[in-house]
Design a protein around this motif. Structure first.
Motif, PDB file in Angstrom:
ATOM      1  N   PRO A 235       8.767   9.230  -1.745  1.00 24.90           N
ATOM      2  CA  PRO A 235       8.827   9.467  -3.183  1.00 24.90           C
ATOM      3  C   PRO A 235       7.447   9.759  -3.746  1.00 24.90           C
ATOM      4  CG  PRO A 235       9.097   7.144  -2.684  1.00 24.90           C
ATOM      5  CD  PRO A 235       9.150   7.877  -1.377  1.00 24.90           C
ATOM      6  N   GLY A 236       7.359  10.732  -4.624  1.00 27.89           N
ATOM      7  CA  GLY A 236       6.072  11.059  -5.214  1.00 27.89           C
ATOM      8  C   GLY A 236       5.339  12.142  -4.450  1.00 27.89           C
TER       9      GLY A 236
ATOM     10  N   ALA B  58       0.813  -1.216   0.000  1.00 27.30           N
ATOM     11  CA  ALA B  58       0.000   0.000   0.000  1.00 27.30           C
ATOM     12  C   ALA B  58       0.850   1.273   0.000  1.00 27.30           C
ATOM     13  CB  ALA B  58      -0.922  -0.005   1.220  1.00 27.30           C
ATOM     14  N   PHE B  59       1.957   1.271   0.717  1.00 28.04           N
ATOM     15  CA  PHE B  59       2.749   2.491   0.863  1.00 28.04           C
ATOM     16  C   PHE B  59       4.232   2.227   0.619  1.00 28.04           C
ATOM     17  CE2 PHE B  59      -0.942   3.134   3.668  1.00 28.04           C
ATOM     18  CZ  PHE B  59      -1.456   4.289   3.081  1.00 28.04           C
TER      19      PHE B  59
ATOM     20  N   SER C 220       1.509   3.685  -5.882  1.00 30.96           N
ATOM     21  CA  SER C 220       0.649   3.830  -7.067  1.00 30.96           C
ATOM     22  C   SER C 220       1.520   4.247  -8.238  1.00 30.96           C
ATOM     23  CB  SER C 220      -0.404   4.920  -6.836  1.00 30.96           C
ATOM     24  OG  SER C 220      -1.134   4.661  -5.669  1.00 30.96           O
ATOM     25  N   LEU C 221       1.284   3.636  -9.372  1.00 32.13           N
ATOM     26  CA  LEU C 221       2.068   3.942 -10.577  1.00 32.13           C
ATOM     27  C   LEU C 221       1.132   4.338 -11.700  1.00 32.13           C
ATOM     28  CD1 LEU C 221       4.955   3.757 -11.985  1.00 32.13           C
ATOM     29  CD2 LEU C 221       4.213   1.504 -12.755  1.00 32.13           C
TER      30      LEU C 221
ATOM     31  N   GLY D 198       3.327   7.440  -6.782  1.00 27.58           N
ATOM     32  CA  GLY D 198       2.933   7.935  -5.469  1.00 27.58           C
ATOM     33  C   GLY D 198       1.611   8.677  -5.497  1.00 27.58           C
ATOM     34  N   SER D 199       1.460   9.608  -4.552  1.00 25.95           N
ATOM     35  CA  SER D 199       0.198  10.351  -4.493  1.00 25.95           C
ATOM     36  C   SER D 199       0.018  11.222  -5.730  1.00 25.95           C
ATOM     37  CB  SER D 199       0.148  11.196  -3.225  1.00 25.95           C
ATOM     38  OG  SER D 199       1.265  12.038  -3.160  1.00 25.95           O
ATOM     39  N   GLU D 200       1.139  11.628  -6.340  1.00 23.40           N
ATOM     40  CA  GLU D 200       1.047  12.389  -7.587  1.00 23.40           C
ATOM     41  C   GLU D 200       0.402  11.560  -8.684  1.00 23.40           C
ATOM     42  OE1 GLU D 200       4.843  15.423  -7.160  1.00 23.40           O
ATOM     43  OE2 GLU D 200       4.786  13.992  -8.811  1.00 23.40           O
ATOM     44  N   ALA D 201       0.722  10.286  -8.723  1.00 21.46           N
ATOM     45  CA  ALA D 201       0.145   9.404  -9.736  1.00 21.46           C
ATOM     46  C   ALA D 201      -1.368   9.349  -9.580  1.00 21.46           C
ATOM     47  CB  ALA D 201       0.751   8.003  -9.612  1.00 21.46           C
TER      48      ALA D 201
END
Lengths: 141, 123
Positions: free
Chosen positions: B15-16, A47-48, B26-27, B39-42
């Motif tokens: 990262p991200g 998840a992270f 997340s990609l 990451g959260s940007e994705a």
């Protein structure tokens, strides 16, 4: 003339045990104190994801102390499960090793940190890293 | 023997870019399968441009357990498209590694190469 012995995963592994911890290292990849300028630990979780790094030339620091704190910080930070999921199945270890290999070139030494990894997992990683040509080092804390 | 541990000299990074201390795994890939964001940007980019064919992969590490049957495992994006799991994991690790390299070398007079870093991966 002596015949070459078949590969035995135990050739690669040294195991130290104490009442408090069990530690397994691949002999050829055992961490050295003098090489690294920086230690960088990344936790690639389901998840992270996060990473931590430390320079080894800070006063009082060396590779081992940097490793120790990166281990601690990344594990604490990520609620890490010790890689049990990733490394539970041999084929998944192989895929993970291949991904590391393709990402970072085989010259970079990677360590996987596991918490109380059973012997079966150690065998998986030994075998998979050979197949992937990846210099992955297993280290259980 | 006592050691002095310089706790303040260790950087923990996300990262991200996510402020909560760690970032989503997340990609985001474009419709051609090329890297867009991690990451959260994705996640943010995907929902801002939803419908443009971008592929957002989440929880794809769970697919590692699909490797039992010998077939090459795939990761499935939120829009249903699939990419090889090896590629998705590789692009993710590559992004984290490259971001770490940039951060490590920020302000360095003598740049640190990847070979001078002891890398550790937990998964």
């Amino acid at each position: 003339m002596s015949q070459k012995r078949p590969y035995d995963h135990r050739d690669d592994v040294s195991v130290e045990e104490s009442p408090l911890k069990r530690r397994v290292l691949f002999k050829q990849d055992a961490p050295k104190d003098t090489e690294a300028r920086v230690v960088c630990a990344m936790d690639f979780g389901t998840a992270f994801t996060g990473y931590a790094f430390a320079f080894t030339n800070d006063p009082g620091a060396n590779t081992r102390t940097a490793l120790h704190f990166c281990d601690g910080r990344i594990l604490q930070h990520s609620h890490n499960d010790g890689g049990k999921f990733t490394l539970a199945v041999k084929s998944s270890v192989l895929l993970f090793c291949r991904a590391i290999s393709e990402t970072c070139t085989q010259q970079i030494s990677f360590r996987a940190i596991l918490t109380g990894a059973p012997v079966q997992i150690q065998k998986h990683v030994c075998s998979a890293k050979r197949q992937a040509g990846c210099s992955l080092t297993l280290h259980t804390l | 023997m006592n050691f002095y541990y310089p706790l303040d000299d260790i950087d923990v990074c996300t990262p991200g870019g996510q402020d909560a201390g760690k970032t989503n795994t997340s990609l985001l890939l474009d419709p051609g399968g090329n890297f867009l964001a991690f990451g959260s940007e994705a996640r943010k980019d995907y929902y801002m441009h939803e419908g443009t064919g971008g592929m957002l992969f989440e929880k794809f590490k769970m697919r590692l357990h699909d490797t039992h049957n010998g077939a090459e495992p795939y990761a499935q994006a939120l829009n249903g498209q699939r990419q090889p799991l090896l590629k998705v994991i590789t692009l993710s690790l590559k992004y984290v590694k490259e971001e770490a390299m940039v951060k490590i070398n920020r302000g360095q007079v003598d740049p640190v190469s990847a070979l001078e870093i002891k890398w550790m991966v937990t998964g």
